[in-house]
Design a protein around this motif. Structure first.
Motif, PDB file in Angstrom:
ATOM      1  N   VAL A   1       0.841  -1.206   0.000  1.00 60.52           N
ATOM      2  CA  VAL A   1       0.000   0.000   0.000  1.00 60.52           C
ATOM      3  C   VAL A   1       0.872   1.251   0.000  1.00 60.52           C
ATOM      4  O   VAL A   1       0.634   2.193  -0.756  1.00 60.52           O
ATOM      5  CB  VAL A   1      -0.950  -0.008   1.211  1.00 60.52           C
TER       6      VAL A   1
ATOM      7  N   VAL B   1      -2.141  -6.668  -3.063  1.00 59.55           N
ATOM      8  CA  VAL B   1      -3.283  -5.758  -2.965  1.00 59.55           C
ATOM      9  C   VAL B   1      -4.203  -6.025  -4.148  1.00 59.55           C
ATOM     10  O   VAL B   1      -3.743  -6.116  -5.286  1.00 59.55           O
ATOM     11  CB  VAL B   1      -2.823  -4.285  -2.985  1.00 59.55           C
TER      12      VAL B   1
ATOM     13  N   THR C   1      -8.579  -2.092  -4.896  1.00 57.20           N
ATOM     14  CA  THR C   1      -7.828  -1.272  -3.950  1.00 57.20           C
ATOM     15  C   THR C   1      -6.639  -0.605  -4.635  1.00 57.20           C
ATOM     16  O   THR C   1      -6.345   0.568  -4.400  1.00 57.20           O
ATOM     17  CB  THR C   1      -7.334  -2.125  -2.767  1.00 57.20           C
ATOM     18  N   SER C   2      -5.957  -1.351  -5.501  1.00 63.64           N
ATOM     19  CA  SER C   2      -4.839  -0.773  -6.243  1.00 63.64           C
ATOM     20  C   SER C   2      -5.306   0.414  -7.079  1.00 63.64           C
ATOM     21  O   SER C   2      -4.659   1.465  -7.122  1.00 63.64           O
ATOM     22  CB  SER C   2      -4.210  -1.828  -7.167  1.00 63.64           C
TER      23      SER C   2
ATOM     24  N   ILE D   1      -6.011   3.613  -4.978  1.00 60.90           N
ATOM     25  CA  ILE D   1      -4.782   4.278  -4.524  1.00 60.90           C
ATOM     26  C   ILE D   1      -4.087   4.957  -5.700  1.00 60.90           C
ATOM     27  O   ILE D   1      -3.695   6.127  -5.618  1.00 60.90           O
ATOM     28  CB  ILE D   1      -3.831   3.265  -3.857  1.00 60.90           C
TER      29      ILE D   1
END
Length: 298
Positions: A7, A230, A234-235, A238
């Motif tokens: 992350v 990840v 979610t990737s 971000i």
């Protein structure tokens, strides 16, 4: 621990990519999109090859296939984005590129038949609305640069989704190298009609070098490595934050004026991006399977 590190790594990628919009804008002052991309990915391919010589001696058929697929898609993504930047501002280019976050779940539906929730559909409509507020002219026409950038967002969404599928069964370094090499070859072919050229000044040279070393080879290695730990949604959320950094760097480094429509449209797009992961799907994992067997995802 690796998930947390992944992350943080993706956050670092967003910051570098945010600055990358400005670097591209500088390089495009003396180069056309294909010329810039050829130089950028030539540098990236050389860097990845230099640091991974031993791992590149034996490339499996699966790695060739995955690398070729991702390389072609990556070329289309960057070519559309770079061409769009010729006709729009770095901030708008950054914000519209962030639309890929909304498109990722739709590729999951088309390829794996994953269900698309009502929230995702609402987010997609919000993102389209934000794009319209930011980009539509008074006669409701979407600018050429903005249209190309939206198309690039679709291609980037497919690249992110397929990376999540592929990276769990092949070597990261090899996959990234093949992507860079294929994108370089495609760029070379597109640059041939106008010829290969170098930047006209020193700042252009710095922009090309920084784009190739940091914004391409380093960032795509970091992104691909991180997506082992990840999930793709979610990737995507971000990575979409690069649009915020893109606007900040544009205002700071090239003194781009910020208009109320840009702020309003960007705010709607980012709201759609964040809402799209309020109900995240379970992170995909890969169950070990025999060599050359497809990766079973849970």
């Amino acid at each position: 621990m690796k998930t947390k590190l992944a992350v943080v790594t993706l956050w670092a990628v967003t910051m570098i990519w945010g600055c990358g919009f400005v670097l591209s804008d500088i390089a495009l002052r003396s180069l056309n999109p294909a010329q810039f991309m050829f130089l950028r990915f030539l540098i990236a391919t050389a860097v990845m090859g230099l640091f991974n010589l031993k791992k590149l001696r034996h490339i499996t058929p699966k790695e060739w296939r995955y690398g070729l697929t991702l390389g072609v898609i990556l070329f289309l993504s960057f070519y559309l984005q770079t061409a769009g930047l010729k006709y729009t501002t770095p901030s708008k280019n950054a914000f519209l590129t962030a639309l890929y976050v909304v498109f990722v779940p739709f590729f999951a539906f088309l390829i794996e038949r994953r269900r698309i929730g009502k929230l995702k559909i609402v987010c997609a409509l919000m993102a389209v609305t934000g794009s319209g507020v930011m980009s539509l002219t008074s006669d409701f026409h979407l600018g050429v640069g903005d249209s190309l950038t939206v198309a690039c967002a679709v291609a980037f969404a497919l690249q992110i989704y397929l990376t999540d599928l592929y990276v769990r069964s092949v070597r990261v370094e090899v996959l990234v190298f093949l992507q860079m090499a294929v994108t370089m070859c495609c760029s070379f072919l597109f640059a041939l009609p106008t010829g290969i050229a170098l930047p006209a000044d020193g700042i252009g040279v710095v922009a090309v070098l920084a784009s190739g070393i940091f914004a391409t080879s380093l960032c795509y290695f970091m992104q691909t490595w991180s997506q082992q730990y990840v999930g793709e949604t979610t990737s995507a959320i971000i990575l979409s934050l690069e649009s915020i950094f893109g606007m900040l760097f544009s205002v700071w480094l090239v003194h781009e004026p910020v208009t109320p429509r840009m702020v309003a449209g960007g705010a709607i797009i980012m709201a759609a991006v964040f809402l799209s992961v309020l109900r995240p799907t379970k992170v995909s994992t890969c169950v070990q399977t025999p060599e050359n067997a497809p990766c079973h995802r849970e």
